[in-house]
Design a protein around this motif. Sequence first.
Motif, PDB file in Angstrom:
ATOM      1  N   PRO A   2       1.016  -1.207   0.031  1.00 20.68           N
ATOM      2  CA  PRO A   2      -0.024   0.060  -0.102  1.00 20.68           C
ATOM      3  C   PRO A   2       0.818   1.234   0.059  1.00 20.68           C
ATOM      4  N   ILE A   3       0.388   2.275  -0.641  1.00 18.89           N
ATOM      5  CA  ILE A   3       1.016   3.567  -0.700  1.00 18.89           C
ATOM      6  C   ILE A   3       0.839   4.364   0.663  1.00 18.89           C
ATOM      7  N   SER A   4       1.768   4.725   1.086  1.00 13.32           N
ATOM      8  CA  SER A   4       1.530   5.647   2.528  1.00 13.32           C
ATOM      9  C   SER A   4       1.638   6.755   2.061  1.00 13.32           C
ATOM     10  N   ARG A   5       0.833   7.917   2.673  1.00 16.67           N
ATOM     11  CA  ARG A   5       1.007   9.282   2.447  1.00 16.67           C
ATOM     12  C   ARG A   5       1.433   9.780   3.625  1.00 16.67           C
ATOM     13  N   CYS A   6       2.027  11.036   3.226  1.00 15.36           N
ATOM     14  CA  CYS A   6       2.700  11.853   4.443  1.00 15.36           C
ATOM     15  C   CYS A   6       1.417  12.510   5.132  1.00 15.36           C
TER      16      CYS A   6
END
Length: 167
Positions: A2-6
């Motif tokens: 999964p792409i983690s967002r800041c």
Amino acid sequence: MPISRCPVAPTFAADPTAPVPETLSYSFTLPAALASPALARAATREILRAHNLQDMLDPALQAVGELTATAAQFTESPTFYLSLRYRSSTLRLIAYDSHPRHTQPHLATACDTRRRAALRVLACVCRACDGTWGFGEAREPGGGTRMWATLPRASAASYGRPIGRGC
């Protein structure tokens, strides 16, 4: 994967309150250069004006000039540090330089004598303003020497008026 967002940084509204004496709290790292005392005095002048402490300009600028000139002369690093604070109706000025306190007694005495001579005008300014001054070992992890001056506002505001105090 999964792409983690800041996370989004919180936004804080700028405080619209005008500076007052009690909020004066500034620190500077200055180069160990001949121009630094003049820069420190110019910054101090604007800071005192912004905080409505113009009545303290003359002794404060003289004290900042003496502290920073001595710090620039004694420091063994390319920079030194200046702190300005106003608490309990007193302007507190502190300069830190990297020159270590000597452990050999004769060398320590000679160095302290040289530093005291460099701060002779500061002593006169503080005496005329019922303030204090001094120097000693810096308690900060980097070591070195801490020099300070305190200028109570009530007496600093009358600095330079003929009343029999001074050197």
